[in-house]
Design a protein around this motif. Structure first.
Motif, mmCIF file in Angstrom:
data_model
loop_
_atom_site.group_PDB
_atom_site.id
_atom_site.type_symbol
_atom_site.label_atom_id
_atom_site.label_comp_id
_atom_site.label_asym_id
_atom_site.label_seq_id
_atom_site.Cartn_x
_atom_site.Cartn_y
_atom_site.Cartn_z
ATOM 1 N N PHE A 173 4.297 -0.585 -29.736
ATOM 2 C CA PHE A 173 4.196 -0.599 -30.706
ATOM 3 C C PHE A 173 4.357 -2.022 -30.985
ATOM 4 C CE2 PHE A 173 3.832 -0.554 -35.283
ATOM 5 C CZ PHE A 173 2.669 -0.205 -35.715
ATOM 6 N N TYR A 174 3.913 -2.842 -31.045
ATOM 7 C CA TYR A 174 4.688 -3.622 -31.551
ATOM 8 C C TYR A 174 4.377 -4.482 -32.827
ATOM 9 C CZ TYR A 174 4.887 -4.582 -26.218
ATOM 10 O OH TYR A 174 5.375 -4.780 -25.100
ATOM 11 N N ARG A 175 5.582 -4.980 -33.753
ATOM 12 C CA ARG A 175 5.546 -5.800 -35.249
ATOM 13 C C ARG A 175 5.885 -7.183 -34.977
ATOM 14 N NH1 ARG A 175 10.241 -1.785 -36.579
ATOM 15 N NH2 ARG A 175 10.630 -2.365 -34.244
ATOM 16 N N ALA A 176 5.780 -8.019 -35.902
ATOM 17 C CA ALA A 176 6.300 -8.889 -36.196
ATOM 18 C C ALA A 176 7.089 -9.877 -35.159
ATOM 19 C CB ALA A 176 6.200 -9.954 -37.796
ATOM 20 N N ARG A 177 8.380 -8.756 -35.391
ATOM 21 C CA ARG A 177 9.994 -9.381 -34.875
ATOM 22 C C ARG A 177 9.316 -9.211 -33.400
ATOM 23 N NH1 ARG A 177 13.255 -4.531 -36.890
ATOM 24 N NH2 ARG A 177 11.851 -4.339 -38.106
ATOM 25 N N GLU A 178 8.782 -8.443 -32.624
ATOM 26 C CA GLU A 178 8.235 -8.379 -30.659
ATOM 27 C C GLU A 178 7.461 -9.019 -30.621
ATOM 28 O OE1 GLU A 178 10.175 -3.858 -32.142
ATOM 29 O OE2 GLU A 178 8.086 -5.179 -33.034
ATOM 30 N N ILE A 179 6.297 -9.505 -31.299
ATOM 31 C CA ILE A 179 5.506 -10.441 -30.642
ATOM 32 C C ILE A 179 5.986 -11.562 -31.268
ATOM 33 C CG2 ILE A 179 2.936 -11.838 -31.928
ATOM 34 C CD1 ILE A 179 2.660 -8.945 -29.914
ATOM 35 N N GLY A 180 7.323 -12.097 -31.688
ATOM 36 C CA GLY A 180 7.786 -12.846 -32.264
ATOM 37 C C GLY A 180 8.402 -13.667 -30.681
ATOM 38 N N LYS A 181 9.221 -12.405 -30.289
ATOM 39 C CA LYS A 181 10.185 -12.611 -29.339
ATOM 40 C C LYS A 181 9.327 -12.228 -27.635
ATOM 41 C CE LYS A 181 14.790 -11.268 -27.376
ATOM 42 N NZ LYS A 181 15.374 -11.999 -27.977
ATOM 43 N N LEU A 182 8.554 -12.043 -28.124
ATOM 44 C CA LEU A 182 7.670 -12.295 -26.387
ATOM 45 C C LEU A 182 6.941 -13.971 -26.187
ATOM 46 C CD1 LEU A 182 4.845 -9.408 -27.001
ATOM 47 C CD2 LEU A 182 6.572 -10.138 -24.968
ATOM 48 N N ALA A 183 6.713 -14.655 -28.228
ATOM 49 C CA ALA A 183 6.280 -15.753 -28.064
ATOM 50 C C ALA A 183 7.595 -16.562 -27.323
ATOM 51 C CB ALA A 183 6.033 -15.896 -28.848
ATOM 52 N N ASP A 184 8.764 -16.196 -27.886
ATOM 53 C CA ASP A 184 9.975 -17.243 -27.464
ATOM 54 C C ASP A 184 10.502 -17.313 -26.182
ATOM 55 O OD1 ASP A 184 9.788 -18.126 -29.835
ATOM 56 O OD2 ASP A 184 10.984 -16.739 -31.280
ATOM 57 N N THR A 185 10.533 -15.428 -25.369
ATOM 58 C CA THR A 185 10.697 -15.855 -24.348
ATOM 59 C C THR A 185 10.052 -14.571 -23.439
ATOM 60 O OG1 THR A 185 11.705 -13.432 -24.914
ATOM 61 C CG2 THR A 185 12.989 -15.076 -25.373
ATOM 62 N N VAL A 215 -0.239 -13.594 -33.221
ATOM 63 C CA VAL A 215 0.226 -14.702 -33.791
ATOM 64 C C VAL A 215 1.250 -14.042 -35.379
ATOM 65 C CG1 VAL A 215 -0.193 -16.450 -35.730
ATOM 66 C CG2 VAL A 215 -1.925 -16.046 -33.861
ATOM 67 N N THR A 216 2.540 -14.112 -35.316
ATOM 68 C CA THR A 216 3.064 -13.666 -36.168
ATOM 69 C C THR A 216 2.591 -13.833 -37.714
ATOM 70 O OG1 THR A 216 4.683 -15.692 -36.555
ATOM 71 C CG2 THR A 216 4.925 -13.114 -34.800
ATOM 72 N N ALA A 217 2.245 -13.218 -38.883
ATOM 73 C CA ALA A 217 1.501 -13.666 -39.431
ATOM 74 C C ALA A 217 2.228 -13.151 -40.996
ATOM 75 C CB ALA A 217 0.033 -12.447 -40.374
ATOM 76 N N VAL A 218 3.416 -12.867 -40.849
ATOM 77 C CA VAL A 218 4.659 -12.553 -41.779
ATOM 78 C C VAL A 218 5.980 -12.409 -41.351
ATOM 79 C CG1 VAL A 218 5.420 -10.685 -43.159
ATOM 80 C CG2 VAL A 218 3.460 -10.061 -42.732
ATOM 81 N N GLY A 219 7.011 -13.012 -42.609
ATOM 82 C CA GLY A 219 8.150 -13.674 -42.421
ATOM 83 C C GLY A 219 8.459 -15.571 -41.571
ATOM 84 N N THR A 220 8.670 -15.040 -40.278
ATOM 85 C CA THR A 220 8.606 -16.259 -39.208
ATOM 86 C C THR A 220 6.693 -16.838 -39.428
ATOM 87 O OG1 THR A 220 11.043 -15.978 -38.426
ATOM 88 C CG2 THR A 220 9.271 -17.940 -37.443
ATOM 89 N N LEU A 221 6.489 -17.953 -39.702
ATOM 90 C CA LEU A 221 4.771 -17.876 -39.794
ATOM 91 C C LEU A 221 5.097 -18.195 -38.436
ATOM 92 C CD1 LEU A 221 4.158 -18.088 -42.963
ATOM 93 C CD2 LEU A 221 3.898 -15.346 -41.858
ATOM 94 N N GLY A 222 3.451 -18.101 -37.341
ATOM 95 C CA GLY A 222 2.670 -18.554 -36.461
ATOM 96 C C GLY A 222 3.020 -18.694 -34.974
ATOM 97 N N LYS A 223 4.440 -17.801 -34.903
ATOM 98 C CA LYS A 223 5.078 -17.406 -33.458
ATOM 99 C C LYS A 223 4.063 -17.079 -32.583
ATOM 100 C CE LYS A 223 9.400 -18.325 -33.635
ATOM 101 N NZ LYS A 223 10.853 -17.336 -33.040
ATOM 102 N N THR A 224 3.320 -17.664 -31.383
ATOM 103 C CA THR A 224 2.174 -17.118 -31.135
ATOM 104 C C THR A 224 2.682 -16.599 -29.433
ATOM 105 O OG1 THR A 224 0.835 -19.177 -31.961
ATOM 106 C CG2 THR A 224 -0.176 -18.413 -30.186
ATOM 107 N N TYR A 225 2.004 -15.948 -29.253
ATOM 108 C CA TYR A 225 1.636 -15.092 -27.891
ATOM 109 C C TYR A 225 0.597 -14.805 -27.121
ATOM 110 C CZ TYR A 225 3.040 -11.855 -23.914
ATOM 111 O OH TYR A 225 2.714 -11.014 -23.017
#
Length: 314
Positions: A173-185, A215-225
């Motif tokens: 179960f992924y929140r924005a922080r996990e999706i952001g990490k996936l998008a980056d790495t 797509v991260t939709a809160v905080g750091t916006l637009g990180k895309t996986y």
């Protein structure tokens, strides 16, 4: 100074130092010369700091410039043999209607159609046509077209998962922080899960599929996986939104677009006025998208990836 926990200078060491001592008159001349050089030394230091800052920021600035060129149709040459983007958009509209009839997606009550006429762009919405030339930020090639994001993907969020439903094992179960990490790495150390039973229940109303974009939709916006074939997960409502890629747009082009200065500015403008930066489904649906022909989408991605290899070496 050796053998101590705190550096110190002993008095006898100072007393026995050998000092080169010039004549008094030369001491005065040395001081005068140093005073005269001080403004130049300060200027040199400022220039050196500026240069270091530019060198540090240059790779990212170059990357953003390439992405902007890409979404304006300037990164690769157009191929006259490519099927125009308008034909692709027509196929997507047909696929959308099929999915609506099957009850897999909801009907858009305010469907947008953007078209060219007399060297201008118009949008037909609720049966009314209006010129939108003043809303378009740049020119695009003739075989490209402008559209709203909702015309090419289905923007959705998840069903509510309560904290009481979190588990230490099961389906990730992924929140924005996990999706952001996936998008980056491309990988993430996940700590939250939901049960197989709950995932199966939610599958009836939609879970991420390969080629969709998270797509991260809160905080750091637009990180895309981009969802991979091997992925199996659910995600937190509101803090992450999903672009269901039913029209089979090249996922890597959509991700590239999301990281372009054009889209970053559009996202920022549409999240202004909120305490915490937020992308809502309503706002995301209305994003203006420059859409290239399908074949050109892949050429853009390939060229951007080749250039990124060189940027990484800077």
């Amino acid at each position: 100074m050796q053998g101590t926990n705190i550096n110190n200078i002993k008095a006898e060491y100072i007393e026995n130092l050998l000092i080169p001592l010039p004549p008094h008159e030369e001491q005065v001349r040395v001081l005068a010369k140093l005073s005269g050089l001080e403004p130049a030394l300060v200027q040199y230091d400022n220039v050196e700091n500026t240069l270091q800052s530019l060198n540090a920021s240059f790779p990212e600035a170059l990357k953003k410039s390439i992405l902007q060129e890409a979404v304006q149709g300037k990164l690769v040459p157009q191929d006259p043999s490519d099927e125009p983007a308008e034909a692709l958009l027509e196929r997507i509209r047909a696929e959308k209607q099929r999915l609506i009839k099957e009850g897999k997606i909801k009907k858009d009550k305010h469907e947008s159609v953007i078209f060219r006429r007399d060297n201008s762009h118009y949008e037909k919405l609720d049966g009314v046509e209006r010129c939108i030339d003043d809303e378009l930020p740049f020119e695009i090639p003739e075989n490209w077209c402008w559209c709203r994001l909702k015309s090419i993907v289905n923007v959705v969020s998840a069903r509510r998962v309560h904290q009481s439903d979190w588990r230490s094992e099961g389906v990730p179960f992924y929140r924005a922080r996990e999706i952001g990490k996936l998008a980056d790495t491309g990988s993430v150390e996940n700590e939250l899960f939901i049960t197989e039973a709950l995932y199966t229940e939610f599958s009836s109303s939609g879970v991420p599929h390969p080629g969709d974009l998270m797509v991260t939709a809160v905080g750091t916006l637009g990180k895309t996986y981009i969802v991979k074939d091997s992925d199996r997960f659910y995600y937190k409502d509101a803090s992450v939104i999903c672009f269901e890629n039913f029209g089979k747009i090249t996922p890597a082009y959509l991700k590239l677009l999301m990281y372009s200065p054009y889209m970053e500015d559009q996202i920022k403008q549409n999240s202004a006025g909120t305490t915490v930066g937020t992308i809502t489904i309503v706002k995301a649906n209305e994003y203006l998208i420059p859409l290239p022909p399908l074949m050109e989408q892949q050429r853009i991605v390939d060229q951007a990836e080749r250039l990124q290899i060189h940027i990484d070496k800077l």
